[in-house]
Design a protein around this motif. Structure first.
Motif, PDB file in Angstrom:
ATOM      1  N   UNK A 117       0.838  -1.200   0.000  1.00  0.00           N
ATOM      2  CA  UNK A 117       0.000   0.000   0.000  1.00  0.00           C
ATOM      3  C   UNK A 117       0.879   1.258   0.000  1.00  0.00           C
ATOM      4  N   UNK A 118       0.522   2.228  -0.852  1.00  0.00           N
ATOM      5  CA  UNK A 118       1.356   3.424  -0.934  1.00  0.00           C
ATOM      6  C   UNK A 118       0.601   4.697  -0.555  1.00  0.00           C
ATOM      7  N   UNK A 119      -0.687   4.544  -0.327  1.00  0.00           N
ATOM      8  CA  UNK A 119      -1.482   5.722   0.026  1.00  0.00           C
ATOM      9  C   UNK A 119      -1.011   6.300   1.364  1.00  0.00           C
ATOM     10  N   UNK A 120      -0.652   7.574   1.343  1.00  0.00           N
ATOM     11  CA  UNK A 120      -0.061   8.239   2.513  1.00  0.00           C
ATOM     12  C   UNK A 120      -0.969   8.153   3.743  1.00  0.00           C
ATOM     13  N   UNK A 121      -2.265   8.373   3.519  1.00  0.00           N
ATOM     14  CA  UNK A 121      -3.195   8.430   4.651  1.00  0.00           C
ATOM     15  C   UNK A 121      -3.427   7.044   5.262  1.00  0.00           C
ATOM     16  N   UNK A 122      -3.482   6.048   4.378  1.00  0.00           N
ATOM     17  CA  UNK A 122      -3.647   4.673   4.910  1.00  0.00           C
ATOM     18  C   UNK A 122      -2.414   4.293   5.727  1.00  0.00           C
ATOM     19  N   UNK A 123      -1.237   4.685   5.228  1.00  0.00           N
ATOM     20  CA  UNK A 123      -0.002   4.356   5.957  1.00  0.00           C
ATOM     21  C   UNK A 123       0.036   5.066   7.311  1.00  0.00           C
ATOM     22  N   UNK A 124      -0.457   6.305   7.351  1.00  0.00           N
ATOM     23  CA  UNK A 124      -0.511   7.016   8.646  1.00  0.00           C
ATOM     24  C   UNK A 124      -1.459   6.265   9.593  1.00  0.00           C
ATOM     25  N   UNK A 125      -2.586   5.810   9.033  1.00  0.00           N
ATOM     26  CA  UNK A 125      -3.544   5.045   9.864  1.00  0.00           C
ATOM     27  C   UNK A 125      -2.883   3.764  10.386  1.00  0.00           C
ATOM     28  N   UNK A 126      -2.129   3.080   9.532  1.00  0.00           N
ATOM     29  CA  UNK A 126      -1.411   1.864   9.960  1.00  0.00           C
ATOM     30  C   UNK A 126      -0.461   2.186  11.110  1.00  0.00           C
ATOM     31  N   UNK A 127       0.270   3.302  10.951  1.00  0.00           N
ATOM     32  CA  UNK A 127       1.238   3.686  12.000  1.00  0.00           C
ATOM     33  C   UNK A 127       0.529   3.938  13.330  1.00  0.00           C
ATOM     34  N   UNK A 128      -0.626   4.606  13.254  1.00  0.00           N
ATOM     35  CA  UNK A 128      -1.369   4.894  14.492  1.00  0.00           C
ATOM     36  C   UNK A 128      -1.891   3.605  15.130  1.00  0.00           C
ATOM     37  N   UNK A 129      -2.389   2.703  14.304  1.00  0.00           N
ATOM     38  CA  UNK A 129      -2.944   1.447  14.845  1.00  0.00           C
ATOM     39  C   UNK A 129      -1.830   0.599  15.473  1.00  0.00           C
ATOM     40  N   UNK A 130      -0.765   0.357  14.688  1.00  0.00           N
ATOM     41  CA  UNK A 130       0.324  -0.503  15.208  1.00  0.00           C
ATOM     42  C   UNK A 130       1.000   0.178  16.401  1.00  0.00           C
ATOM     43  N   UNK A 131       1.289   1.462  16.259  1.00  0.00           N
ATOM     44  CA  UNK A 131       1.934   2.210  17.352  1.00  0.00           C
ATOM     45  C   UNK A 131       1.080   2.182  18.607  1.00  0.00           C
ATOM     46  N   UNK A 132      -0.215   2.466  18.443  1.00  0.00           N
ATOM     47  CA  UNK A 132      -1.132   2.488  19.590  1.00  0.00           C
ATOM     48  C   UNK A 132      -1.227   1.134  20.262  1.00  0.00           C
ATOM     49  N   UNK A 133      -1.335   0.086  19.446  1.00  0.00           N
ATOM     50  CA  UNK A 133      -1.435  -1.274  20.003  1.00  0.00           C
ATOM     51  C   UNK A 133      -0.192  -1.626  20.823  1.00  0.00           C
ATOM     52  N   UNK A 134       0.981  -1.291  20.290  1.00  0.00           N
ATOM     53  CA  UNK A 134       2.213  -1.663  21.003  1.00  0.00           C
ATOM     54  C   UNK A 134       2.433  -0.807  22.246  1.00  0.00           C
ATOM     55  N   UNK A 135       1.994   0.458  22.209  1.00  0.00           N
ATOM     56  CA  UNK A 135       2.104   1.272  23.431  1.00  0.00           C
ATOM     57  C   UNK A 135       1.196   0.675  24.509  1.00  0.00           C
ATOM     58  N   UNK A 136      -0.020   0.333  24.113  1.00  0.00           N
ATOM     59  CA  UNK A 136      -0.974  -0.262  25.063  1.00  0.00           C
ATOM     60  C   UNK A 136      -0.413  -1.583  25.609  1.00  0.00           C
ATOM     61  N   UNK A 137       0.063  -2.425  24.681  1.00  0.00           N
ATOM     62  CA  UNK A 137       0.602  -3.726  25.097  1.00  0.00           C
ATOM     63  C   UNK A 137       1.797  -3.530  26.046  1.00  0.00           C
ATOM     64  N   UNK A 138       2.670  -2.609  25.692  1.00  0.00           N
ATOM     65  CA  UNK A 138       3.874  -2.372  26.500  1.00  0.00           C
ATOM     66  C   UNK A 138       3.521  -1.864  27.888  1.00  0.00           C
ATOM     67  N   UNK A 139       2.663  -0.845  27.956  1.00  0.00           N
ATOM     68  CA  UNK A 139       2.315  -0.247  29.257  1.00  0.00           C
ATOM     69  C   UNK A 139       1.624  -1.272  30.154  1.00  0.00           C
ATOM     70  N   UNK A 140       0.720  -2.081  29.570  1.00  0.00           N
ATOM     71  CA  UNK A 140       0.006  -3.058  30.400  1.00  0.00           C
ATOM     72  C   UNK A 140       0.969  -4.086  31.003  1.00  0.00           C
ATOM     73  N   UNK A 141       2.118  -4.282  30.374  1.00  0.00           N
ATOM     74  CA  UNK A 141       3.093  -5.244  30.914  1.00  0.00           C
ATOM     75  C   UNK A 141       4.103  -4.562  31.836  1.00  0.00           C
ATOM     76  N   UNK A 142       4.372  -3.277  31.561  1.00  0.00           N
ATOM     77  CA  UNK A 142       5.322  -2.528  32.408  1.00  0.00           C
ATOM     78  C   UNK A 142       4.808  -2.455  33.840  1.00  0.00           C
ATOM     79  N   UNK A 143       3.471  -2.357  34.005  1.00  0.00           N
ATOM     80  CA  UNK A 143       2.939  -2.215  35.363  1.00  0.00           C
ATOM     81  C   UNK A 143       2.996  -3.531  36.165  1.00  0.00           C
ATOM     82  N   UNK A 144       3.212  -4.656  35.500  1.00  0.00           N
ATOM     83  CA  UNK A 144       3.319  -5.922  36.243  1.00  0.00           C
ATOM     84  C   UNK A 144       4.416  -6.800  35.628  1.00  0.00           C
ATOM     85  N   UNK A 145       5.693  -6.428  35.832  1.00  0.00           N
ATOM     86  CA  UNK A 145       6.781  -7.196  35.204  1.00  0.00           C
ATOM     87  C   UNK A 145       6.847  -8.654  35.653  1.00  0.00           C
ATOM     88  N   UNK A 146       6.525  -8.912  36.927  1.00  0.00           N
ATOM     89  CA  UNK A 146       6.614 -10.298  37.398  1.00  0.00           C
ATOM     90  C   UNK A 146       5.511 -11.167  36.787  1.00  0.00           C
TER      91      UNK A 146
END
Lengths: 159, 139
Positions: free
Chosen positions: B2-31
């Motif tokens: 996909x080369x559409x600029x706006x779709x790629x921005x949407x992909x970045x927001x989705x993947x970025x958002x998912x990984x921030x959420x995933x990361x933070x939810x694990x940072x609060x309980x490392x054990x």
């Protein structure tokens, strides 16, 4: 973008993640090297009523009849064989059915929680739930069913 | 790709958002996360512990980088690598018949199942598109 630049940026991200992760969790790292998590990843500072016990200690509590033994394995496995006198709280089934909230035990009761052995984790998870319910003396017998039977200690079955 | 600029921005927001959420939810309980990793019965205990302390932070940094645009191609490549490893791990766990929580979102994690393969495959597709868009940027 060149491959070199790409790899350099990846290395930087990994480096940052490692430094921040290890830096922020430095106290956990120290505890790890002091052997605090050798039985499972549980902070005994946080779960003050939980203690890990050996086969010898479990046997002593069993002979003194001073503790309630709780088997956290699935119902079918429990029925095939369990420590004599133990009750079954199948952790995974209860978790799925959201039945963990229904467990009631008097806070002063000494309980010994066990599952299969060192490979399983349900005894630790159940112990955490019991801690939150206010029980004051929870022992996790980490050797579990495997060590108990290897030791030739009393068992019973429902079949 | 996909080369559409706006779709790629949407992909970045989705993947970025998912990984921030995933990361933070694990940072609060490392054990808790360390135990989740150990439950896969693939890594030795020490490696599970080290990964639990470090991996969530790398996920958050990559997520932030995807959303902000700084280092976004290298982050997308790194996350694609992670997703491939996750997919292999999930498949192996299902084949071995081990019934465990995935540990992906800390205490909010679901079970390791086929739905998870689908989710991770979609994220991998988004992530690879972000990475390969660097060629279009150059042209």
């Amino acid at each position: 973008m060149t491959l070199k630049k790409l790899l350099l940026q990846i290395a930087l991200i990994l480096f940052l993640g490692i430094i921040i992760g290890l830096g922020i969790n430095f106290s956990l790292l120290q505890k790890y090297f002091l052997g605090d998590f050798r039985f499972g990843f549980i902070s005994l500072d946080e779960y003050t009523s939980i203690m890990f016990i050996t086969l010898g200690e479990a046997e002593e509590l069993f002979l003194e009849r001073n503790a309630l033994f709780i088997d956290s394995r699935p119902k079918e496995t429990f029925q095939e064989g369990h420590i004599m006198g133990a009750v079954n709280i199948p952790f995974e089934e209860y978790k799925k059915e959201k039945a963990l909230d229904l467990i009631f035990l008097p806070p002063e009761e000494t309980v010994v929680v066990y599952c299969d052995g060192s490979e399983c984790n349900s005894s630790v998870e159940l112990a955490k739930v019991l801690h939150k319910k206010g029980l004051l003396d929870i022992r996790i017998f980490f050797g579990g069913w495997v060590e108990w039977t290897e030791g030739g200690l009393p068992v019973s079955s429902e079949k | 790709m996909i080369r559409n600029k706006y779709i790629l921005i949407a992909f970045r927001l989705v993947v970025g958002g998912m990984f921030i959420w995933a990361g933070v939810s694990k940072i609060i309980d490392p054990l808790g996360f360390a135990q989740n990793i150990a439950n896969y019965r693939v890594f030795p205990e020490g490696a599970s512990f080290f990964l639990a302390l470090v991996l969530p932070w790398i996920e958050v940094i990559c997520g932030l980088s995807l959303i902000s645009g700084i280092f976004r191609y290298s982050s997308a490549l790194l996350l694609s690598g992670f997703l491939v490893v996750f997919l292999v791990l999930i498949t192996v766990t299902i084949i071995r018949g081990i019934d465990i929580d995935c540990g992906c979102f800390g205490s909010l994690s679901g079970k390791v199942d086929y739905k998870l393969i689908l989710t991770d495959s979609v994220l991998l597709f988004f992530s690879l598109n972000i990475f390969f868009s660097h060629k279009a940027d150059r042209e």
